[in-house]
Motif scaffolding. Structure first.
Motif, mmCIF file in Angstrom:
data_model
loop_
_atom_site.group_PDB
_atom_site.id
_atom_site.type_symbol
_atom_site.label_atom_id
_atom_site.label_comp_id
_atom_site.label_asym_id
_atom_site.label_seq_id
_atom_site.Cartn_x
_atom_site.Cartn_y
_atom_site.Cartn_z
ATOM 1 N N ASN A 35 0.808 -1.224 0.000
ATOM 2 C CA ASN A 35 0.000 0.000 0.000
ATOM 3 C C ASN A 35 0.838 1.269 0.000
ATOM 4 O OD1 ASN A 35 -2.249 -1.653 0.256
ATOM 5 N ND2 ASN A 35 -2.309 -1.465 2.473
ATOM 6 N N TYR A 36 2.143 1.156 -0.215
ATOM 7 C CA TYR A 36 3.031 2.299 -0.012
ATOM 8 C C TYR A 36 3.875 2.588 -1.249
ATOM 9 C CZ TYR A 36 1.773 1.374 4.780
ATOM 10 O OH TYR A 36 1.055 1.168 5.929
ATOM 11 N N GLN A 37 4.367 3.802 -1.311
ATOM 12 C CA GLN A 37 5.354 4.185 -2.304
ATOM 13 C C GLN A 37 6.669 4.391 -1.569
ATOM 14 O OE1 GLN A 37 3.648 7.737 -3.889
ATOM 15 N NE2 GLN A 37 2.273 6.641 -5.237
ATOM 16 N N ILE A 38 7.756 4.005 -2.207
ATOM 17 C CA ILE A 38 9.087 4.271 -1.657
ATOM 18 C C ILE A 38 9.950 4.779 -2.795
ATOM 19 C CG2 ILE A 38 8.959 2.669 0.276
ATOM 20 C CD1 ILE A 38 10.449 0.631 -1.293
ATOM 21 N N THR A 39 10.935 5.588 -2.460
ATOM 22 C CA THR A 39 11.803 6.174 -3.469
ATOM 23 C C THR A 39 12.881 5.189 -3.867
ATOM 24 O OG1 THR A 39 11.415 8.330 -2.513
ATOM 25 C CG2 THR A 39 13.295 8.137 -3.961
ATOM 26 N N ALA A 40 13.149 5.117 -5.148
ATOM 27 C CA ALA A 40 14.212 4.244 -5.638
ATOM 28 C C ALA A 40 15.580 4.805 -5.274
ATOM 29 C CB ALA A 40 14.110 4.093 -7.148
ATOM 30 N N VAL A 41 16.511 3.924 -5.008
ATOM 31 C CA VAL A 41 17.892 4.304 -4.719
ATOM 32 C C VAL A 41 18.578 4.686 -6.024
ATOM 33 C CG1 VAL A 41 20.098 3.434 -3.890
ATOM 34 C CG2 VAL A 41 18.007 2.811 -2.702
ATOM 35 N N GLY A 42 19.553 5.590 -5.940
ATOM 36 C CA GLY A 42 20.353 5.896 -7.100
ATOM 37 C C GLY A 42 20.124 7.276 -7.688
ATOM 38 N N PHE A 43 19.390 8.105 -7.000
ATOM 39 C CA PHE A 43 19.125 9.446 -7.494
ATOM 40 C C PHE A 43 19.802 10.476 -6.604
ATOM 41 C CE2 PHE A 43 15.456 6.920 -8.804
ATOM 42 C CZ PHE A 43 15.520 7.118 -10.163
ATOM 43 N N GLY A 44 20.446 11.456 -7.223
ATOM 44 C CA GLY A 44 20.993 12.595 -6.488
ATOM 45 C C GLY A 44 22.031 12.225 -5.457
ATOM 46 N N VAL A 45 22.010 12.947 -4.347
ATOM 47 C CA VAL A 45 23.029 12.781 -3.308
ATOM 48 C C VAL A 45 22.797 11.553 -2.444
ATOM 49 C CG1 VAL A 45 23.517 15.248 -3.196
ATOM 50 C CG2 VAL A 45 21.783 14.271 -1.695
#
Length: 89
Positions: A35-45
């Motif tokens: 039921n959740y969204q999580i941010t993918a690793v590998g972007f920005g700092v």
């Protein structure tokens, strides 16, 4: 079974994605619904940061707000935020 699967954290849970993200235990049982969204690793700092649980908490998005999910599936302090940063080591 899932569209995407990440590695297990030290807490014994791994993020899995169907339509949204949830978490399985080491036996493959879905213990926190997708039921959740999580941010993918590998972007920005935040390139080296962990996705999923870190020290018992995971940063997730629910109902267009960010929160910190505990390993039992409850929201830390039942608090939601407009923004929340990834965990840093």
């Amino acid at each position: 079974m899932y569209d995407d699967v990440e590695v297990f954290s030290a807490d014994g849970l791994a993020p899995v994605k169907s339509k949204d993200w949830g978490f399985i235990d080491v036996n493959g049982k879905l213990v926190i619904p997708t039921n959740y969204q999580i941010t993918a690793v590998g972007f920005g700092v935040f390139r080296d940061e962990d996705k999923g649980f870190v020290n018992g908490l995971a940063r997730v998005k629910a109902n267009k707000k960010w929160c910190f999910l505990k390993t039992d599936g409850t929201i830390l302090g039942n608090q939601y935020f407009d923004n929340a940063e990834l965990f840093q080591k």
